[in-house]
Design a protein around this motif. Structure first.
Motif, short mmCIF file in Angstrom:
data_model
loop_
_atom_site.label_atom_id
_atom_site.label_comp_id
_atom_site.label_asym_id
_atom_site.label_seq_id
_atom_site.Cartn_x
_atom_site.Cartn_y
_atom_site.Cartn_z
N ASP A 173 0.85 -1.19 0.00
CA ASP A 173 0.00 0.00 0.00
C ASP A 173 0.88 1.24 0.00
N GLU A 174 0.30 2.36 -0.44
CA GLU A 174 1.05 3.61 -0.49
C GLU A 174 0.25 4.73 0.18
N CYS A 175 0.98 5.68 0.75
CA CYS A 175 0.36 6.86 1.34
C CYS A 175 1.37 8.00 1.27
N ASP A 176 0.90 9.21 1.51
CA ASP A 176 1.81 10.35 1.51
C ASP A 176 2.54 10.48 2.84
N LEU A 178 3.24 8.73 6.75
CA LEU A 178 3.20 7.52 7.55
C LEU A 178 3.77 7.79 8.94
N SER A 201 -7.30 10.55 4.21
CA SER A 201 -7.01 9.42 3.32
C SER A 201 -5.54 9.37 2.90
N LYS A 202 -4.81 10.45 3.12
CA LYS A 202 -3.40 10.51 2.72
C LYS A 202 -2.45 10.10 3.86
N VAL A 204 -1.41 7.45 7.19
CA VAL A 204 -1.53 6.17 7.88
C VAL A 204 -0.72 6.24 9.18
N ILE A 305 -7.43 6.61 9.93
CA ILE A 305 -5.98 6.74 9.73
C ILE A 305 -5.21 5.58 10.35
N SER A 338 5.81 5.23 1.66
CA SER A 338 5.40 6.60 1.93
C SER A 338 6.53 7.57 1.62
#
Length: 653
Positions: A173-176, A178, A201-202, A204, A305, A338
Motif C-alpha cells: 500500500d502507499e500513502c503520503d 506515515l 485518506s493521505k 496512515v 488513519i 510513503s
C-alpha cells in the motif's frame, strides 16, 4: 597498593541514566582536557570529562598518597564536596559521595578485590503483540524472519526496489504520510497535519493499539495514577488542542461553574494565574486528558488513519520514498510505502535493576519484586489486608507516586512501613547560572517553569543554537525531568519521616535473596556501617524507562543498516526541526519525536509540550518542502481551524 582501581557510580544529571566507569588512579576531572600540572606530566593519568559549566577546566584530582585515596581540589570555582561537605583535600573511602558540579558520584575503592560491581540496568521488553511489559522476553529480539522469509532479502540493500516489493506477492500500500508508533507522538503529528490541510485518506498511523494514549494510560495506571488522579504534567500543553486555549484548567473550571461548584472552579483558575508564588501548579486529571483526546480522535478521523501492525524494518526505496515492512498478525505480512515518515516509537523497554532481575530469574518470583510500570496492584491489596514492609528503589516522579499510594493504603492498615533505598545523599540540586533546583529529603524538585522554558523561553533557543558538546553541558547543568514540586506528596514524606513509618537509607546493593519466610533480603554496603540487611515483603523498582536506540530492535536495525549517528546519550541525532538528515531520500523526509531524540535541540522531549513542539517544527519543515496538502498556518487560517475545533467539526480544508 600498586595501580589501585576505583569505580565511580552516578546518575547522569541530565537523564538519570547510570554511569559506572572503573578507572585506575590518578584520575583528573575537568570540563576540558586542560594541561596537567608539572608534577603529573609524563604520568599515565586517567581523565574524566564532565560536560558542565559548573565544572572547571581542571577541577579535581584523585590520587594515591601514603596508602590512602585522596581527592584534591585544583582551585576550582565551585569546589569539591565529600559527603556533602566542601573540601580542598580529603581522604576517600568505600561508599563516600563525591560531588563535582552537578555530578554526584559514589566512590568504591579497589573494586577488583573487594567489591561486587553491579552492571548497568537491564530492561523489560514490551511484548510486540500485546504492547505490555513482558519480563519473559529477552533484552533485544533479533530482527529475523518468523517462519517465512520476512522481511525479504531485498531489505538487505541500501535502497529497496518498489518493483521488488510487488514481486513478493505480498500486499503493498502507499500513502503520503506515515506515522510509525501510533502513540501520542504520532497522534499529535497527525493532528497537526489534519489541521494544516492534509486529508485523512493521505495519512496512515501504524501501531499496536487503536487508542493513541493506550500505552501512556496503562503506564499511568500501573504506576498508581488512577483516572481520577492528576497527572504530573504541566497544564500549558493539551495533546488534543495545539493552540493550548482553552486549557484543561479553563475547561475544568467552566465545567464546575455550570454545576454551581464555584469554589473549585475559582481554585483551578487561581492555580493557573497565581502559580507558583501563591498556589500549587495546576495539573489535569488523567481522565480529562484521555476524554479530550477521544474527542479529537473522532474529529480528525483517527480511526480511518490508524492501522494495526508491528513494524519489522524500515528502508529507503529506489524512487525517493520509504518502505515499512510490518506484520498484521502471525504469518500475515505487508508493506507500506510513503514519501514522508514520522518515528515516534516511545519507550521500547522498562529499566530494571540487574540485581532485581537476577532475583526474579533465580527464584521465579514475580510477585515480591516488581517494577513500578508493571501491573502490581496485588502489592497494595496485600498490604491493605495484612500490612508489611515495602522497599522502594529510585527517587523520581514514579517513586514519589508509589509513596503516595502506600500512604493511601495505610489508611486501611497502619501496619505498613516503607524503606526508601537511595545510593547516596542528595545535598543540593542542579545549578545553572543564578538558578538552582531545590532538594527536599534527598528528592531533587523540578521547577514549575521547566517545560515552559523548553517551549518558548531562552533555554529552548540556547539549546537549539548550541553544538553537540555544548548541548551535553547544558543538559547536565539543567538536569532532566524530575519529581514535581508538589506540596501534597511532600507533606506525606514529612509525615512519614516524623511518624517513623517512612525511612530513607543510603547504600550500594550487593545482592538480593529470599529468606526462609519468603521475604526479600537486600544486602547493602552502607557508608560507615559496613554491610547491612534490609528485609521487606515487597520491592518496587521505580528507576524508570529506557529509550536508548539499542533497546528497540526496529531502531537498532535502522541505525546499523544506514550507519546513522547517535548522540552521547545513545539517541537519534536530529536537526532542529527533528528531521533525520542522513535518512533524506530525494524528496523523501523522515522525522522523529519523543524520548528517542533526547540530547538534541529540545530538552523535555517526552513531555506533552515536547511532542507538540517537535510536531510543529516538523510540519513547518514539510510546508517548506512543499509537501502535498500541507499549508503553513497563518493568523487567519489558524483562527479558522481553532473555530472548527471549538465547534467539534472536522478540520476545514
Amino acid at each position: 597498593m600498586t595501580n589501585p582501581q576505583i569505580q565511580l557510580s552516578w546518575e547522569d544529571p541530565a537523564t538519570g541514566e547510570r554511569r559506572e566507569p572503573k578507572l585506575s588512579v590518578p584520575i583528573a576531572f575537568g570540563r576540558e582536557f586542560a594541561r596537567l600540572p608539572v608534577e603529573l606530566q609524563g604520568q599515565r593519568v586517567a581523565r574524566m570529562l564532565l560536560n558542565s559549566n559548573e565544572v572547571s577546566r581542571y577541577h579535581a584530582l584523585i590520587d594515591w598518597e601514603q596508602n590512602q585515596l585522596v581527592v584534591v581540589d585544583q582551585g576550582s570555582v565551585n569546589g569539591v564536596f565529600v559527603n556533602g561537605h566542601k573540601q580542598t583535600r580529603s581522604v576517600l573511602t568505600n561508599g563516600d559521595t563525591l560531588q563535582i558540579g552537578p555530578y554526584m558520584m559514589t566512590v568504591m575503592v579497589n573494586v577488583n578485590a573487594t567489591t561486587q560491581v553491579t552492571s548497568p540496568p537491564s530492561t523489560i521488553q514490551f511484548n510486540p503483540n500485546t504492547n505490555v511489559p513482558d519480563p519473559g522476553l529477552p533484552l533485544v529480539q533479533p530482527l529475523t524472519p518468523l517462519g517465512s522469509n520476512f522481511p525479504p532479502p531485498t531489505f538487505q540493500a541500501e535502497y529497496v526496489g518498489v518493483q521488488a516489493l510487488h514481486a513478493t506477492g505480498l500486499p503493498v500500500d502507499e500513502c503520503d504520510y506515515l506515522a510509525v508508533g501510533a502513540g501520542l507522538g504520532s497522534f499529535i503529528w497527525v493532528d497537526l497535519l489534519r489541521i494544516s490541510g492534509v486529508d485523512a485518506s493521505k495519512i496512515v498511523a501504524l501501531g499496536l493499539e487503536a487508542e493513541p494514549y493506550a500505552r501512556y494510560k496503562r503506564l499511568c495506571l500501573n504506576s498508581q495514577i488512577p483516572l481520577y488522579e492528576r497527572l504530573r504534567s504541566n497544564s500549558d500543553s493539551c495533546p488534543d488542542n495545539i493552540w493550548g486555549w482553552p486549557s484543561y484548567a479553563l475547561r475544568e473550571a467552566w465545567r464546575d461553574l455550570t454545576q454551581s461548584k464555584l469554589n473549585s472552579a475559582f481554585q483551578y483558575l487561581w492555580q493557573v494565574f497565581a502559580e507558583p508564588t501563591f498556589a500549587e501548579t495546576y495539573t489535569p486529571r488523567a481522565a480529562n486528558v484521555f476524554d479530550s483526546i477521544d474527542r479529537e480522535v473522532k474529529r480528525i478521523g483517527w480511526n480511518q488513519i490508524y492501522r494495526y501492525g508491528r513494524v519489522r524494518a524500515i528502508r529507503k526505496t529506489d524512487d525517493g520514498r520509504y518502505c515499512v515492512a510490518y506484520s498484521r498478525g502471525p504469518g500475515n505480512y505487508a508493506f507500506l510505502v510513503s514519501r514522508y515518515l514520522h518515528l515516534a516509537t516511545g519507550y521500547p523497554a522498562i529499566q530494571f535493576l540487574p540485581d532485581l532481575q537476577a532475583y526474579r530469574e533465580k527464584y521465579q518470583d514475580f510477585k515480591s519484586v516488581v517494577n513500578a510500570y508493571e501491573a502490581h496492584d496485588h502489592v497494595y491489596q496485600q498490604l491493605e489486608r495484612q500490612g508489611g514492609t515495602v522497599l522502594i528503589r529510585g527517587r523520581g516522579i514514579v517513586a514519589s507516586r508509589i509513596v503516595q499510594r502506600i500512604y493511601e493504603a495505610r489508611k486501611q492498615n497502619r501496619q505498613i512501613t516503607v524503606l526508601h533505598l537511595m545510593r547516596s545523599p542528595k545535598p543540593q540540586g542542579n545549578k545553572f547560572q543564578k538558578s538552582q533546583r531545590s532538594v527536599k529529603n534527598h528528592y531533587e524538585l523540578q521547577p514549575f517553569n521547566w517545560p515552559k522554558a523548553c517551549w518558548g523561553g531562552e533555554l529552548r533557543v540556547m539549546l537549539e543554537q548550541a553544538n553537540p558538546d555544548e548541548r551535553q553541558r547544558l543538559l547536565a547543568d539543567w538536569g532532566g525531568t524530575t519529581t514535581a514540586d508538589r506540596h501534597d506528596w511532600q507533606r506525606i514524606t514529612e509525615q512519614g519521616l516524623s511518624e517513623g513509618w517512612y525511612q530513607i537509607t543510603f547504600g550500594e546493593v550487593m545482592g538480593v535473596e529470599r529468606d526462609t519466610q519468603n521475604r526479600t533480603i537486600t544486602h547493602i554496603q552502607e557508608k560507615g556501617l559496613g554491610e547491612m540487611k534490609l528485609a521487606s515483603d515487597f520491592i518496587v523498582d521505580a528507576t524508570g524507562l529506557d529509550a536508548k536506540v539499542e533497546a528497540s530492535p526496529l531502531l537498532d536495525d535502522l541505525v546499523k543498516h544506514y550507519n546513522l549517528p547517535l548522540n552521547y546519550l545513545g539517541r537519534l541525532v536530529v536537526a532542529n526541526n527533528f528531521e533525520l538528515p542522513e535518512m533524506r531520500n530525494g524528496k523523501g523526509q523522515m522525522y522523529a519525536a519523543g524520548a528517542i531524540t533526547l540530547g538534541g535541540p529540545y530538552a523535555a522531549v517526552d513531555s506533552f509540550l515536547g511532542l507538540q513542539y517537535s510536531a510543529l517544527v516538523a510540519v513547518d519543515g514539510l510546508a517548506a518542502a512543499h509537501a502535498p496538502g500541507v499549508r503553513r498556518l497563518n493568523t487567519i487560517s489558524s483562527f479558522g481551524q481553532w473555530c472548527s475545533w471549538v465547534l467539534n467539526q472536522s478540520p476545514s480544508k
